[in-house]
Design a protein around this motif. Structure first.
Motif, PDB file in Angstrom:
ATOM      1  N   GLY A 166     152.077  42.873  10.806  1.00 14.63           N
ATOM      2  CA  GLY A 166     152.798  42.499   9.465  1.00 14.63           C
ATOM      3  C   GLY A 166     151.950  41.297   8.914  1.00 14.63           C
ATOM      4  O   GLY A 166     151.589  41.470   7.629  1.00 14.63           O
ATOM      5  N   SER A 167     151.213  40.367   9.619  1.00 12.50           N
ATOM      6  CA  SER A 167     150.121  39.397   8.854  1.00 12.50           C
ATOM      7  C   SER A 167     149.096  39.979   8.127  1.00 12.50           C
ATOM      8  O   SER A 167     148.753  39.525   7.232  1.00 12.50           O
ATOM      9  CB  SER A 167     149.925  38.214   9.750  1.00 12.50           C
ATOM     10  OG  SER A 167     148.914  38.660  10.658  1.00 12.50           O
ATOM     11  N   LEU A 168     148.495  41.282   8.796  1.00 13.70           N
ATOM     12  CA  LEU A 168     147.384  41.591   8.187  1.00 13.70           C
ATOM     13  C   LEU A 168     147.816  42.442   6.778  1.00 13.70           C
ATOM     14  O   LEU A 168     146.999  42.298   6.196  1.00 13.70           O
ATOM     15  CB  LEU A 168     146.633  42.551   9.067  1.00 13.70           C
ATOM     16  CG  LEU A 168     145.535  41.858  10.164  1.00 13.70           C
ATOM     17  CD1 LEU A 168     145.365  42.759  11.342  1.00 13.70           C
ATOM     18  CD2 LEU A 168     144.428  41.612   9.427  1.00 13.70           C
ATOM     19  N   LEU A 169     148.698  42.993   7.210  1.00 14.05           N
ATOM     20  CA  LEU A 169     149.094  43.735   5.931  1.00 14.05           C
ATOM     21  C   LEU A 169     149.347  42.814   4.806  1.00 14.05           C
ATOM     22  O   LEU A 169     149.043  42.507   3.574  1.00 14.05           O
ATOM     23  CB  LEU A 169     150.639  44.468   6.197  1.00 14.05           C
ATOM     24  CG  LEU A 169     150.802  45.177   5.065  1.00 14.05           C
ATOM     25  CD1 LEU A 169     150.322  46.742   4.667  1.00 14.05           C
ATOM     26  CD2 LEU A 169     152.387  45.562   5.286  1.00 14.05           C
ATOM     27  N   LEU A 170     150.198  41.754   4.988  1.00 13.50           N
ATOM     28  CA  LEU A 170     150.299  40.491   4.140  1.00 13.50           C
ATOM     29  C   LEU A 170     149.076  39.961   3.657  1.00 13.50           C
ATOM     30  O   LEU A 170     148.973  39.514   2.524  1.00 13.50           O
ATOM     31  CB  LEU A 170     151.266  39.484   4.928  1.00 13.50           C
ATOM     32  CG  LEU A 170     151.835  38.242   4.013  1.00 13.50           C
ATOM     33  CD1 LEU A 170     152.751  38.709   2.923  1.00 13.50           C
ATOM     34  CD2 LEU A 170     152.488  37.303   5.105  1.00 13.50           C
ATOM     35  N   MET A 171     148.294  39.822   4.587  1.00 15.31           N
ATOM     36  CA  MET A 171     146.948  39.109   4.253  1.00 15.31           C
ATOM     37  C   MET A 171     146.081  39.830   3.226  1.00 15.31           C
ATOM     38  O   MET A 171     145.339  39.283   2.268  1.00 15.31           O
ATOM     39  CB  MET A 171     146.177  38.892   5.312  1.00 15.31           C
ATOM     40  CG  MET A 171     144.895  38.062   5.270  1.00 15.31           C
ATOM     41  SD  MET A 171     144.816  36.958   6.696  1.00 15.31           S
ATOM     42  CE  MET A 171     143.226  36.330   6.198  1.00 15.31           C
ATOM     43  N   ARG A 172     146.047  41.321   3.311  1.00 12.10           N
ATOM     44  CA  ARG A 172     145.398  42.012   2.329  1.00 12.10           C
ATOM     45  C   ARG A 172     145.867  41.957   1.166  1.00 12.10           C
ATOM     46  O   ARG A 172     145.072  41.664   0.163  1.00 12.10           O
ATOM     47  CB  ARG A 172     145.422  43.398   2.924  1.00 12.10           C
ATOM     48  CG  ARG A 172     144.304  43.761   4.165  1.00 12.10           C
ATOM     49  CD  ARG A 172     143.793  45.172   4.169  1.00 12.10           C
ATOM     50  NE  ARG A 172     143.409  45.437   5.400  1.00 12.10           N
ATOM     51  CZ  ARG A 172     144.180  45.976   6.455  1.00 12.10           C
ATOM     52  NH1 ARG A 172     145.418  46.249   6.167  1.00 12.10           N
ATOM     53  NH2 ARG A 172     143.362  45.909   7.560  1.00 12.10           N
ATOM     54  N   LEU A 173     147.213  42.098   0.970  1.00  7.91           N
ATOM     55  CA  LEU A 173     147.900  42.249  -0.387  1.00  7.91           C
ATOM     56  C   LEU A 173     147.681  40.806  -1.060  1.00  7.91           C
ATOM     57  O   LEU A 173     147.357  40.625  -2.285  1.00  7.91           O
ATOM     58  CB  LEU A 173     149.289  42.382  -0.083  1.00  7.91           C
ATOM     59  CG  LEU A 173     150.295  42.314  -1.336  1.00  7.91           C
ATOM     60  CD1 LEU A 173     149.974  43.263  -2.404  1.00  7.91           C
ATOM     61  CD2 LEU A 173     151.993  42.257  -0.975  1.00  7.91           C
ATOM     62  N   ILE A 174     147.697  39.531  -0.376  1.00  9.82           N
ATOM     63  CA  ILE A 174     147.696  38.295  -0.860  1.00  9.82           C
ATOM     64  C   ILE A 174     146.210  38.091  -1.331  1.00  9.82           C
ATOM     65  O   ILE A 174     145.898  37.442  -2.459  1.00  9.82           O
ATOM     66  CB  ILE A 174     148.213  37.250   0.072  1.00  9.82           C
ATOM     67  CG1 ILE A 174     149.667  37.424   0.282  1.00  9.82           C
ATOM     68  CG2 ILE A 174     148.148  35.876  -0.525  1.00  9.82           C
ATOM     69  CD1 ILE A 174     150.041  36.400   1.339  1.00  9.82           C
TER      70      ILE A 174
END
Lengths: 89, 297
Positions: free
Chosen positions: B12-20
């Motif tokens: 989850g955090s990696l997905l979130l991180m790429r988007l942000i």
């Protein structure tokens, strides 16, 4: 159990047993047996302690960027060979 | 595996991180922060397990039943620090308001060329430390991380700031700790977030908010073997542009010979847990372990 160990392999086995305070006797570590995880069940902290003991006794440092590290740490035999090749005392 | 942080949170955090990351670097922080609202709401609504874990933690830290607003603030704080991590790692931190407390013992170590271990946690932002690089001078700095995450983080950091490439060391292999040893020997800093456990790690139970949690023995065992001082470092996010970085000396050296290593380390590990609890109470929404932290291992 480890009748085929050379005298130098015995010496390194004794160093490992002493450094790690193992219950196993040095004679019981077979030269071909994996040291890391599945064989003797040593973890990376144990391997670090072995490298520090090797530095103290044989006067050279195991380097992190040595491409042979995986092989060196794979068995007592390979570790002993690596030490013989690199020792300066 | 899905019950652990390895299987669950990092995805989850990696997905979130790429988007942000894309928005933050293209549009800037104010625009990116607007997007944290829907992102936090999304995770609030759709991350069932993580939200349960968040509620369990919040109940213990707040001492009351957490509401939706508490959960939302927890997620918002998490995503805000992920966003800011990008600015810290890429060196764009001039506009942040960063207060540093208790850095004396660390600077003293560095001045006498003494390598040291810096223990952090998934509490606030450890990356805020990168903004203090000027004070550290040319001292080598490396983070020890679990293998899979180390590769991912290295890839992200390489893209953001090539000067920092290679400063992430993968734990769990003999090479990794040899590299960490070299950093200590060179008078450098080895950072470790030592509040998480991987299956197979040696652990000890520590009281955390009144319940036992398993903490890993490895980081303190490493410090002990290296005779290195251990310092704690927590970068708390206090809202807006404000971070409070707290350093504390845990031990000048940990005397833990193998025969009584676990006993010798246990006290220090419990102190570490106690200090995390202390800072969690100061900044409750900064705790970023979104899985059942008290699960038996």
């Amino acid at each position: 159990m480890a009748d085929n160990n050379t005298p130098f392999e015995q010496e390194v086995a004794a160093l490992i047993v002493e450094a790690l305070n193992l219950e196993t006797a040095a004679e019981e570590i077979a030269a071909e047996q994996p040291l890391y995880q599945e064989g003797l069940g040593l973890d990376s902290i144990d391997m670090l302690e072995i490298s520090l003991a090797v530095s103290r006794k044989y006067g050279f440092q195991l380097k992190s960027d040595d491409p042979d590290n995986a092989a060196t740490f794979s068995s007592l035999r390979n570790l002993a060979r690596h030490i013989e090749k690199n020792r300066i005392k | 595996m899905s019950r652990t942080w390895l299987g669950q949170r990092e995805r989850g955090s990696l997905l979130l991180m790429r988007l942000i990351a894309w928005i933050a670097l293209e549009l800037g922080r104010p625009a990116a922060r607007l997007l944290l609202v829907p992102i936090s709401l999304y995770f609030l609504l759709f991350s069932g397990k993580a939200r349960q874990a968040s509620r369990l933690y919040l109940r213990r830290v707040l001492g009351r039943e957490p509401g939706w607003l508490d959960s939302y603030r927890h997620y918002f704080c998490f995503s805000a620090t992920i966003l800011d991590r990008l600015y810290f790692l890429s060196g764009r931190h001039a506009s942040f308001d960063i207060a540093v407390n208790g850095i004396g013992p660390l600077l003293a170590c560095l001045q006498r060329g003494q390598g040291c271990v810096l223990l952090g946690a998934h509490l606030g932002s450890f990356e805020v430390l990168r903004t203090l690089a000027v004070q550290f001078g040319k001292v080598p700095f490396a983070m020890l991380m679990h293998t899979g995450n180390a590769h991912k983080m290295n890839a992200i950091i390489d893209g953001l700031n090539p000067a920092m490439a290679g400063s992430i060391i993968a734990m769990g292999s003999p090479d990794g700790l040899l590299r960490a040893r070299e950093v200590i020997d060179a008078g450098g800093i080895v950072g470790i977030l030592s509040d998480r456990v991987r299956p197979g790690d040696k652990t000890l139970p520590c009281r955390f908010f009144g319940f036992d949690a398993a903490l890993p023995v490895g980081p303190l065992a490493f410090a002990s073997i290296m005779h290195a001082p251990v310092l704690l470092c927590f970068g708390l996010y206090r809202g807006k542009r404000r971070y409070d970085v707290h350093f504390e000396l845990l031990a000048e050296a940990i005397d833990a010979p193998r025969a009584r290593r676990r006993e010798a380390i246990h006290g220090y590990l419990q102190q570490y847990a106690g200090r995390i609890e202390h800072y969690c109470r100061i900044a409750p929404y900064n705790w970023f372990n979104f899985y059942d932290y008290w699960q038996p291992f």
